[in-house]
Scaffold this motif. Sequence first.
Motif, short mmCIF file in Angstrom:
data_model
loop_
_atom_site.label_atom_id
_atom_site.label_comp_id
_atom_site.label_asym_id
_atom_site.label_seq_id
_atom_site.Cartn_x
_atom_site.Cartn_y
_atom_site.Cartn_z
N ALA A 90 13.46 9.77 0.57
CA ALA A 90 14.45 9.16 -0.32
C ALA A 90 13.96 7.86 -0.95
O ALA A 90 14.43 7.46 -2.01
CB ALA A 90 15.75 8.91 0.45
N GLY A 91 12.99 7.21 -0.31
CA GLY A 91 12.49 5.95 -0.84
C GLY A 91 11.51 6.07 -1.98
O GLY A 91 11.16 5.07 -2.61
N GLU A 92 11.06 7.27 -2.28
CA GLU A 92 10.14 7.50 -3.40
C GLU A 92 10.90 8.23 -4.50
O GLU A 92 11.20 9.42 -4.35
CB GLU A 92 8.94 8.33 -2.94
CG GLU A 92 8.01 7.62 -1.99
CD GLU A 92 7.23 6.51 -2.67
OE1 GLU A 92 7.08 6.56 -3.91
OE2 GLU A 92 6.80 5.57 -1.97
N PRO A 93 11.23 7.58 -5.61
CA PRO A 93 12.10 8.19 -6.63
C PRO A 93 11.61 9.54 -7.15
O PRO A 93 12.41 10.46 -7.31
CB PRO A 93 12.11 7.15 -7.75
CG PRO A 93 11.81 5.86 -7.06
CD PRO A 93 10.86 6.20 -5.96
N GLY A 94 10.31 9.66 -7.42
CA GLY A 94 9.80 10.92 -7.93
C GLY A 94 9.91 12.05 -6.91
O GLY A 94 10.30 13.18 -7.24
N VAL A 95 9.58 11.75 -5.67
CA VAL A 95 9.64 12.77 -4.62
C VAL A 95 11.09 13.11 -4.30
O VAL A 95 11.43 14.25 -4.02
CB VAL A 95 8.89 12.30 -3.36
CG1 VAL A 95 8.81 13.42 -2.34
CG2 VAL A 95 7.48 11.83 -3.73
N LYS A 102 3.54 0.92 -16.48
CA LYS A 102 3.91 0.68 -15.09
C LYS A 102 5.30 0.06 -15.02
O LYS A 102 5.62 -0.90 -15.73
CB LYS A 102 2.90 -0.25 -14.42
CG LYS A 102 3.15 -0.44 -12.94
CD LYS A 102 2.06 -1.28 -12.28
CE LYS A 102 2.30 -1.43 -10.79
NZ LYS A 102 1.23 -2.24 -10.12
N GLY A 103 6.15 0.63 -14.18
CA GLY A 103 7.51 0.16 -14.04
C GLY A 103 8.47 0.74 -15.06
O GLY A 103 9.68 0.47 -14.99
N LYS A 104 7.96 1.52 -15.99
CA LYS A 104 8.80 2.07 -17.05
C LYS A 104 9.05 3.57 -16.88
O LYS A 104 9.72 4.18 -17.73
CB LYS A 104 8.16 1.81 -18.41
CG LYS A 104 7.98 0.33 -18.73
CD LYS A 104 7.33 0.13 -20.08
CE LYS A 104 7.15 -1.36 -20.38
NZ LYS A 104 6.51 -1.58 -21.71
N LEU A 105 8.51 4.16 -15.82
CA LEU A 105 8.66 5.60 -15.62
C LEU A 105 9.83 5.89 -14.68
O LEU A 105 9.97 5.26 -13.63
CB LEU A 105 7.39 6.21 -15.04
CG LEU A 105 6.10 6.01 -15.85
CD1 LEU A 105 4.94 6.72 -15.18
CD2 LEU A 105 6.29 6.51 -17.28
N GLY A 106 10.65 6.84 -15.06
CA GLY A 106 11.75 7.29 -14.22
C GLY A 106 11.65 8.79 -13.99
O GLY A 106 10.86 9.49 -14.64
N TYR A 107 12.46 9.30 -13.07
CA TYR A 107 12.42 10.72 -12.70
C TYR A 107 13.85 11.22 -12.50
O TYR A 107 14.69 10.51 -11.94
CB TYR A 107 11.65 10.92 -11.39
CG TYR A 107 10.32 10.20 -11.32
CD1 TYR A 107 9.14 10.85 -11.66
CD2 TYR A 107 10.26 8.87 -10.92
CE1 TYR A 107 7.92 10.20 -11.59
CE2 TYR A 107 9.03 8.20 -10.85
CZ TYR A 107 7.88 8.87 -11.19
OH TYR A 107 6.67 8.21 -11.12
N PHE A 108 14.12 12.43 -12.94
CA PHE A 108 15.38 13.06 -12.57
C PHE A 108 15.17 14.57 -12.43
O PHE A 108 14.26 15.15 -13.04
CB PHE A 108 16.51 12.75 -13.57
CG PHE A 108 16.28 13.17 -15.01
CD1 PHE A 108 16.62 14.44 -15.44
CD2 PHE A 108 15.76 12.27 -15.93
CE1 PHE A 108 16.45 14.81 -16.77
CE2 PHE A 108 15.59 12.62 -17.26
CZ PHE A 108 15.93 13.91 -17.68
N PRO A 109 15.97 15.21 -11.57
CA PRO A 109 15.83 16.65 -11.39
C PRO A 109 16.10 17.40 -12.69
O PRO A 109 16.91 16.94 -13.52
CB PRO A 109 16.90 16.99 -10.34
CG PRO A 109 17.22 15.69 -9.68
CD PRO A 109 17.04 14.65 -10.73
N ILE A 110 15.45 18.51 -12.89
CA ILE A 110 15.74 19.34 -14.06
C ILE A 110 17.21 19.73 -14.03
O ILE A 110 17.69 20.27 -13.03
CB ILE A 110 14.85 20.59 -14.08
CG1 ILE A 110 13.39 20.17 -14.28
CG2 ILE A 110 15.28 21.57 -15.17
CD1 ILE A 110 12.39 21.31 -14.19
N PRO A 111 17.98 19.39 -15.07
CA PRO A 111 19.42 19.66 -15.03
C PRO A 111 19.75 21.14 -14.99
O PRO A 111 19.01 21.99 -15.51
CB PRO A 111 19.91 19.04 -16.36
CG PRO A 111 18.88 18.02 -16.71
CD PRO A 111 17.58 18.63 -16.27
N GLY A 112 20.88 21.45 -14.36
CA GLY A 112 21.37 22.82 -14.30
C GLY A 112 22.46 23.05 -15.33
O GLY A 112 22.76 22.19 -16.15
N LYS A 113 23.10 24.19 -15.23
CA LYS A 113 24.15 24.53 -16.18
C LYS A 113 25.40 23.68 -15.95
O LYS A 113 26.17 23.43 -16.87
CB LYS A 113 24.48 26.02 -16.08
CG LYS A 113 23.29 26.91 -16.44
CD LYS A 113 23.62 28.38 -16.35
CE LYS A 113 24.55 28.81 -17.46
NZ LYS A 113 24.79 30.28 -17.45
#
Length: 428
Positions: free
Chosen positions: A362-367, A290-301
Amino acid sequence: MTHVNSRRLALTYGSLLATGVLLTGCGVLPGTGEGEEAVTVWLMRGSASEDFLKRFTEDFEAGHGGITLDIRIQDWTGIGAKVTKALDEGSGESGAPDVIEVGNTQVPQYVEEDGLLDLSLESARDLGMDDWLPGLAEPGVDASRQYGIPWYAANRVVIYNKDLFRQAGIDDPPTTRAQWLDATRKLNSADTQGIYLAGQDWYTLSGFIWDEGGHLAKESSGVWSGTLATPAALRGMAFYRQLQALGGGPKDADEEHPPQAEQFARGDIAQIISVPGAAQRILQKNPELKGKLGYFPIPGKTSSRPGTVFTGGSDLVVPANTDDRDGAVEVVKALAGEKWNTELARTMNYVPNKATLADAVAGEPGVAAMAVGAAHGKATPRSPLWPNVEAGDNPIKEYMSKVLAGGDPSTEAERASREITDRLDERN
């Protein structure tokens, strides 16, 4: 995997984000009063909370005097046959729907059956169709006519372990494919797996193929053909193979065998590709994350454009045989309109139906990471026979495993493409 099950797979993790006890069986309200008309709406279990439906119903009925809503919650199991029957039998049958929520990739099947109302003029333009997420809007189109109205979306992102990134000296998530590969190599160590990517995650592969300008299948003069052997599609597979080799995921299984969220929960895997809802499953298995999970969009080229993703989600359709065309269209406009669409997204942690509404989550990092990818999302080919490709032994999965095991990519792609073409042949 059947077409319905494909839709269920796309939302399996997204549905984990839903909260509250959902309605079962009957409508929200007990019935209609004298002189009122009832619009029957079929929504799927897990799509909206009971509180959301209650608030929507009260607001809609207050603003549409003389119309009441009869919202009936449906189960995914067997829904395809049930919808087809409703489109065949139509109004007059007990509980026949006037509005139906369907998986975005299911719409072509129902269009082919001539069962849906063309909503191009009645609601699509009023709802700002030019801004819709492409992965929701495109499956709902046939011959320039809009049959499915986008409702909400969910798609894959990269879920990562912040501690492992920090320990590897990676301060910011990668924004390009090249950076992603470099970061994943840095994350690999004797104790850490840089990424867990199963060999048959064909939804993720699809995104890489689309990024390269390729396709899973294409239509020409009414005939669909598999296109995995094109140079662009092969480049997508080459990147998948490169990324998959940086982890210990199985080459001959998909992301649920074993469940990748449970693998990540061990704490020694730095990244998985999944919808953000998988975080709940991870934390159930390992609360210490908990608190250690992050999210980022799948990177593009390039850093200017995130990776293309498969977009799962729902469209709203109106049966052609409804006896309340006007009432049904008003319900669709309300559910898919900005007010209630953004409210649904906030309530259920979905992506709204327009990229311009992304601020709502925007307030939910994963979403929020999901929303970035959804702006460039796509859906499976619009052939009504695409379920035949996913059914049983999916040839795309087999192709992936063979290439990852050392098979010649061109040879295996040609073989899989022939099988896809055969399954999309309407004469079979």
